[in-house]
Design a protein around this motif. Structure first.
Motif, PDB file in Angstrom:
ATOM      1  N   LYS A  13     -66.129   8.262  47.798  1.00 40.98           N
ATOM      2  CA  LYS A  13     -66.819   9.514  47.459  1.00 40.98           C
ATOM      3  C   LYS A  13     -68.281   9.242  47.131  1.00 40.98           C
ATOM      4  N   GLU A  14     -68.488   8.134  46.385  1.00 44.77           N
ATOM      5  CA  GLU A  14     -69.848   7.816  45.921  1.00 44.77           C
ATOM      6  C   GLU A  14     -70.751   7.415  47.084  1.00 44.77           C
ATOM      7  N   ASN A  15     -70.201   6.661  48.024  1.00 45.02           N
ATOM      8  CA  ASN A  15     -71.041   6.092  49.074  1.00 45.02           C
ATOM      9  C   ASN A  15     -71.092   6.905  50.358  1.00 45.02           C
ATOM     10  N   VAL A  16     -70.121   7.776  50.549  1.00 38.53           N
ATOM     11  CA  VAL A  16     -70.088   8.507  51.826  1.00 38.53           C
ATOM     12  C   VAL A  16     -70.231  10.011  51.634  1.00 38.53           C
ATOM     13  N   ILE A  17     -69.394  10.577  50.745  1.00 42.28           N
ATOM     14  CA  ILE A  17     -69.417  12.036  50.601  1.00 42.28           C
ATOM     15  C   ILE A  17     -70.699  12.481  49.913  1.00 42.28           C
ATOM     16  N   GLN A  18     -71.042  11.772  48.820  1.00 41.78           N
ATOM     17  CA  GLN A  18     -72.188  12.205  48.019  1.00 41.78           C
ATOM     18  C   GLN A  18     -73.500  12.201  48.816  1.00 41.78           C
ATOM     19  N   PRO A  19     -73.783  11.119  49.578  1.00 41.86           N
ATOM     20  CA  PRO A  19     -75.026  11.152  50.368  1.00 41.86           C
ATOM     21  C   PRO A  19     -75.096  12.323  51.336  1.00 41.86           C
ATOM     22  N   ILE A  20     -73.963  12.682  51.925  1.00 43.75           N
ATOM     23  CA  ILE A  20     -73.971  13.808  52.862  1.00 43.75           C
ATOM     24  C   ILE A  20     -74.264  15.107  52.111  1.00 43.75           C
ATOM     25  N   LEU A  21     -73.660  15.234  50.917  1.00 45.01           N
ATOM     26  CA  LEU A  21     -73.931  16.425  50.116  1.00 45.01           C
ATOM     27  C   LEU A  21     -75.390  16.438  49.669  1.00 45.01           C
ATOM     28  N   ASP A  22     -75.924  15.230  49.390  1.00 43.04           N
ATOM     29  CA  ASP A  22     -77.310  15.140  48.931  1.00 43.04           C
ATOM     30  C   ASP A  22     -78.297  15.613  49.988  1.00 43.04           C
ATOM     31  N   CYS A  23     -77.892  15.591  51.244  1.00 41.35           N
ATOM     32  CA  CYS A  23     -78.795  16.038  52.305  1.00 41.35           C
ATOM     33  C   CYS A  23     -79.230  17.485  52.075  1.00 41.35           C
ATOM     34  N   TRP A  24     -78.407  18.229  51.335  1.00 41.51           N
ATOM     35  CA  TRP A  24     -78.771  19.619  51.056  1.00 41.51           C
ATOM     36  C   TRP A  24     -80.096  19.684  50.302  1.00 41.51           C
TER      37      TRP A  24
END
Lengths: 324, 195
Positions: free
Chosen positions: B5-16
């Motif tokens: 979650k920390e390394n894959v999901i969060q960065p994608i969400l951070d793109c917002w």
């Protein structure tokens, strides 16, 4: 001989036209970028020279040209002066295969895409020559960073372009454009959305644009590879940067946004191509004045950890779908 | 799972957040400009009020030509860049008659006090080339005799011109803006701000 001339003369015209086109674009976009930056920061931008400062880039160019050309002590003079030329000349070549219209194409060759990708890599060589020959440690550091960046970002760029050419089965930019003819639904952005995003990000890295302008991080490297260049030595690098920007945006609009095809069948022409390219250029400027510069390790991490795997995945998925 | 979650999901969400940034600059792009073309236009005094320029003295409400300053040297002591110089006034020398009177009083066994020095500074100079506009002098002034000026148009061609006499400046300002009639308490406060 007659046939040879028949091919040579249009090519020469195209070369001269692309030179003019490059100079014109650089002039206009230097001005536009400064205006954009000004308005984002709610100030007028260049305003003093000419109405609304439109003559500013011309005057800046004159100033740049009237300055003295200096070669640093103990610099490798031939290489030092070869670098800006090497950065500029391939850009002229890059404009030749770009299709602005079905007829308005400098050189309709089967390997157009390959030619663009191959000659755009010359920029890396120019940068490393400039940094190395300057006899300046910041120059060398800047060049090392610039090369590790451009080489890294070239790989996802190539992989996404490869996905398009898998789909189309050609490297000819005119063919790729005509395949997207008809209505807006035929544009490859709908078939390759991931490739479009990766291309967009890699474009910033490849052209050394903010937020990926680590090669010339002025606070860390005092200017990077062109620290020692004065006058038009620097001017050529500067022109080349804008030239690459325009080329990359043109390629992007050809590959993903349908090139000279309009969104509705029937209306097509060079103005669509210009519109799309300039929209992408405006986006690049917008991004530059929005995001802060990333750290160098972050820059490379974005590339190696995200763009490269995603581009590979995209390529494999495209190949699989094509095969099925 | 946490690491994923920390390394894959969060960065994608951070793109917002990138989109949010673009939205903000895009909004600012469309807003009207806030700068003026300086030599042709200047901003009004209302906007200058918030500007913190060089340091200057504040006059007494009833007598704007003399500063509230009591020569306590707190500003000089606390200034990190040593740009302020204050010279205290000396006690006035008693005239021969006074001296004789004092002597007589002393002989008569009375307590005699020598005339005291006025509290106003004799000299108050300020070197703007050294000042970093930190405001420490203003914060440390016990009688609130210092303030930032609203003067944004001060230019000079030499360092010497940047070394000004604040007392003279105060006098100049006092002649420009004569003493207000302090009837209510609100009026002098407003007048102070104006000056």
């Amino acid at each position: 001989m007659n046939a040879f001339l028949q091919h040579l003369i249009p090519l020469l015209i195209a070369a001269v036209a692309s030179m003019v086109w490059l100079g014109l674009n650089a002039l206009v976009w230097v001005y536009c970028e400064r205006k954009f930056a000004g308005h984002i920061q709610r100030r007028p931008g260049p305003f003093e020279v000419g109405p609304h400062g439109v003559l500013q880039p011309l005057i800046d160019g004159l100033k740049l040209m009237s300055k003295q050309l200096l070669t640093p002590d103990n610099a490798d003079a031939p290489l030092y002066w070869l670098a800006p030329i090497l950065s500029m000349v391939p850009v002229l070549l890059l404009y030749l295969p770009i299709p602005y219209g079905p007829v308005l194409t400098g050189m309709n060759i089967n390997l157009g895409l390959l030619l663009i990708l191959a000659f755009s890599s010359f920029n890396g060589l120019a940068v490393i020559l400039a940094g190395w020959a300057s006899n300046n440690k910041w120059g060398v550091l800047g060049a090392a960073r610039a090369v590790s960046q451009t080489v890294a970002y070239e790989i996802p760029l190539l992989l996404t372009v490869l996905a398009i050419s898998f789909m189309t089965g050609t490297l000819n930019l005119v063919d790729i454009t005509t395949m997207q003819g008809g209505h807006i639904g035929n544009w490859f952005i709908w078939k390759q959305p991931l490739a479009f995003l990766i291309f967009l990000v890699a474009m910033f890295g490849e052209t050394n644009r903010a937020p990926f302008d680590l090669a010339e991080a002025e606070s860390e490297l005092t200017a990077g590879f062109h620290t020692e260049y004065s006058s038009m030595g620097f001017g050529l690098f500067f022109l080349a940067e804008y030239g690459y920007m325009v080329v990359m945006c043109s390629v992007c609009s050809v590959l993903f946004l349908g090139g000279f095809n309009g969104p509705i069948p029937g209306i097509e022409g060079w103005w669509w191509m210009l519109l799309k390219t300039y929209a992408l250029l405006s986006f690049m400027v917008w991004v530059r004045w929005t995001f802060p510069r990333v750290r160098f390790d972050q820059l490379l991490n974005i590339n190696w950890k995200w763009l490269l795997p995603l581009a590979t995945f995209n390529l494999l998925a495209t190949a699989l779908i094509i095969k099925l | 799972m946490g690491k994923f979650k920390e390394n894959v999901i969060q960065p994608i969400l951070d793109c917002w957040s990138l989109i949010v940034g673009l939205k903000i600059t895009g909004k600012y792009f469309c807003k009207p400009l806030v700068t003026v073309h300086y030599p042709r236009e200047v901003i009004d005094d209302e906007n200058l009020r918030t500007y913190g320029g060089h340091v200057e003295l504040i006059g007494k409400p009833k007598d704007p030509a003399t500063p509230k300053c009591i020569s306590c040297m707190m500003c000089v002591t606390n200034c990190p860049s040593n740009c302020l110089k204050v010279v205290k006034q000396k006690a006035p020398k008693p005239t021969p008659e006074q001296e004789a009177a004092m002597k007589a009083a002393e002989e008569a066994g009375e307590k005699v006090t020598a005339p005291k020095a006025p509290k106003n500074p004799a000299k108050f100079t300020y070197d703007y080339t050294l000042c970093s506009l930190c405001g420490t002098c203003i914060d440390n002034c016990p009688v609130k005799s210092l303030k930032f000026s609203n003067n944004i148009y001060w230019v000079a061609t030499s360092r010497k011109e940047m070394n000004i006499d604040l007392l003279a400046r105060l006098k100049e300002q006092a002649t420009e803006f004569p003493a207000p009639a302090p009837k209510t308490e609100a009026v002098p406060a407003a007048a102070e701000k104006e000056a």
